[in-house]
Design a protein around this motif. Structure first.
Motif, PDB file in Angstrom:
ATOM      1  N   VAL A  80       0.832  -1.216   0.000  1.00  0.00           N
ATOM      2  CA  VAL A  80       0.000   0.000   0.000  1.00  0.00           C
ATOM      3  C   VAL A  80       0.864   1.263   0.000  1.00  0.00           C
ATOM      4  O   VAL A  80       0.629   2.162  -0.823  1.00  0.00           O
ATOM      5  CB  VAL A  80      -1.017  -0.008   1.163  1.00  0.00           C
ATOM      6  CG1 VAL A  80      -1.742   1.321   1.267  1.00  0.00           C
ATOM      7  CG2 VAL A  80      -2.028  -1.151   0.987  1.00  0.00           C
ATOM      8  N   PRO A  81       1.865   1.382   0.876  1.00  0.00           N
ATOM      9  CA  PRO A  81       2.701   2.592   0.809  1.00  0.00           C
ATOM     10  C   PRO A  81       3.406   2.757  -0.536  1.00  0.00           C
ATOM     11  O   PRO A  81       3.554   3.872  -1.033  1.00  0.00           O
ATOM     12  CB  PRO A  81       3.718   2.403   1.937  1.00  0.00           C
ATOM     13  CG  PRO A  81       3.058   1.486   2.892  1.00  0.00           C
ATOM     14  CD  PRO A  81       2.228   0.564   2.042  1.00  0.00           C
ATOM     15  N   LEU A  82       3.813   1.653  -1.141  1.00  0.00           N
ATOM     16  CA  LEU A  82       4.475   1.731  -2.433  1.00  0.00           C
ATOM     17  C   LEU A  82       3.522   2.262  -3.505  1.00  0.00           C
ATOM     18  O   LEU A  82       3.887   3.107  -4.316  1.00  0.00           O
ATOM     19  CB  LEU A  82       5.018   0.359  -2.834  1.00  0.00           C
ATOM     20  CG  LEU A  82       5.868   0.313  -4.093  1.00  0.00           C
ATOM     21  CD1 LEU A  82       7.122   1.154  -3.912  1.00  0.00           C
ATOM     22  CD2 LEU A  82       6.244  -1.118  -4.407  1.00  0.00           C
ATOM     23  N   LEU A  83       2.285   1.776  -3.498  1.00  0.00           N
ATOM     24  CA  LEU A  83       1.297   2.260  -4.458  1.00  0.00           C
ATOM     25  C   LEU A  83       0.979   3.732  -4.236  1.00  0.00           C
ATOM     26  O   LEU A  83       0.825   4.497  -5.181  1.00  0.00           O
ATOM     27  CB  LEU A  83       0.016   1.429  -4.384  1.00  0.00           C
ATOM     28  CG  LEU A  83       0.113   0.005  -4.919  1.00  0.00           C
ATOM     29  CD1 LEU A  83      -1.180  -0.749  -4.655  1.00  0.00           C
ATOM     30  CD2 LEU A  83       0.446   0.002  -6.397  1.00  0.00           C
ATOM     31  N   SER A  89       3.811  11.886  -0.848  1.00  0.00           N
ATOM     32  CA  SER A  89       5.120  11.673  -0.221  1.00  0.00           C
ATOM     33  C   SER A  89       5.131  10.332   0.515  1.00  0.00           C
ATOM     34  O   SER A  89       4.081   9.780   0.843  1.00  0.00           O
ATOM     35  CB  SER A  89       5.417  12.794   0.766  1.00  0.00           C
ATOM     36  OG  SER A  89       4.571  12.690   1.894  1.00  0.00           O
ATOM     37  N   ASN A  90       6.331   9.828   0.771  1.00  0.00           N
ATOM     38  CA  ASN A  90       6.459   8.558   1.492  1.00  0.00           C
ATOM     39  C   ASN A  90       5.826   8.631   2.871  1.00  0.00           C
ATOM     40  O   ASN A  90       5.148   7.700   3.303  1.00  0.00           O
ATOM     41  CB  ASN A  90       7.923   8.152   1.599  1.00  0.00           C
ATOM     42  CG  ASN A  90       8.472   7.618   0.301  1.00  0.00           C
ATOM     43  OD1 ASN A  90       7.721   7.243  -0.590  1.00  0.00           O
ATOM     44  ND2 ASN A  90       9.789   7.607   0.190  1.00  0.00           N
ATOM     45  N   LEU A  95       1.320   7.137   6.520  1.00  0.00           N
ATOM     46  CA  LEU A  95       0.204   7.541   7.386  1.00  0.00           C
ATOM     47  C   LEU A  95      -1.135   7.024   6.853  1.00  0.00           C
ATOM     48  O   LEU A  95      -1.943   6.485   7.618  1.00  0.00           O
ATOM     49  CB  LEU A  95       0.166   9.059   7.535  1.00  0.00           C
ATOM     50  CG  LEU A  95       1.299   9.683   8.339  1.00  0.00           C
ATOM     51  CD1 LEU A  95       1.237  11.205   8.254  1.00  0.00           C
ATOM     52  CD2 LEU A  95       1.257   9.219   9.785  1.00  0.00           C
ATOM     53  N   ILE A  96      -1.358   7.145   5.556  1.00  0.00           N
ATOM     54  CA  ILE A  96      -2.609   6.654   4.962  1.00  0.00           C
ATOM     55  C   ILE A  96      -2.705   5.138   5.106  1.00  0.00           C
ATOM     56  O   ILE A  96      -3.763   4.594   5.464  1.00  0.00           O
ATOM     57  CB  ILE A  96      -2.710   7.067   3.472  1.00  0.00           C
ATOM     58  CG1 ILE A  96      -2.888   8.577   3.358  1.00  0.00           C
ATOM     59  CG2 ILE A  96      -3.860   6.344   2.778  1.00  0.00           C
ATOM     60  CD1 ILE A  96      -2.773   9.094   1.935  1.00  0.00           C
TER      61      ILE A  96
END
Length: 160
Positions: A80-83, A89-90, A95-96
């Motif tokens: 998810v963070p990669l997408l 921003s990273n 956070l999301i």
């Protein structure tokens, strides 16, 4: 959560990220096998001290906790963070991802707000551990350990 992990892992960038964050495990799997053995021994000792029987149901529960640790970490720490990193921003992506992680616990497990807040903060801690170690298998083992301490027995055994 499994669906989220699988969908997010469809990108070749996710597979590359998973491989790079699994390098230590791939080079030294015996270290992780030994660590996993010590974790299981701790679980047995913990259950023994709590006067809990270790039967098939308990063994399956421990296996289930490992499985959800794998799925959740691959999904919410890697995929998810990669997408999201492509559109934000990273830091915001992390956070999301952790808001989604905590929100799913709120809706799927019907947890109260405070435990979900701790889940969000724990997710941030796991993200930090991944960032520092670049080792998803280490993060999975830590998640497994913490999840066991939070829920050491299956739901139907808690009142026994």
């Amino acid at each position: 959560m499994t669906a989220i992990a699988l969908i997010c892992m469809l990108s070749s960038q996710s597979i590359t990220n998973l491989n790079s964050n699994s390098l230590d495990f791939l080079l030294r799997p015996e270290i992780y096998a030994i660590a996993s053995g010590f974790i299981v021994l701790f679980f047995v000792f913990y259950l023994f001290l709590r006067k809990r029987t270790i039967d098939l149901s308990q063994a399956l529960w421990i296996g289930y906790l490992f499985g959800i640790s794998v799925v959740e970490e691959v999904a919410f720490r890697l995929a998810v963070p990669l997408l999201l990193a492509g559109i934000t921003s990273n830091l915001f992506a992390i956070l999301i991802s952790n808001l989604l992680f905590a929100g799913l616990h709120y809706f799927t497990l019907r947890w109260k707000l405070i435990p979900c807040l701790f889940t969000f903060l724990g997710g941030l801690g796991f993200a930090r551990l991944l960032d520092n170690s670049e080792n998803i298998v280490l993060v999975i083992l830590v998640h497994w350990f913490v999840t066991f301490l939070n829920t050491p027995v299956p739901p139907n055994s808690r009142n026994n």
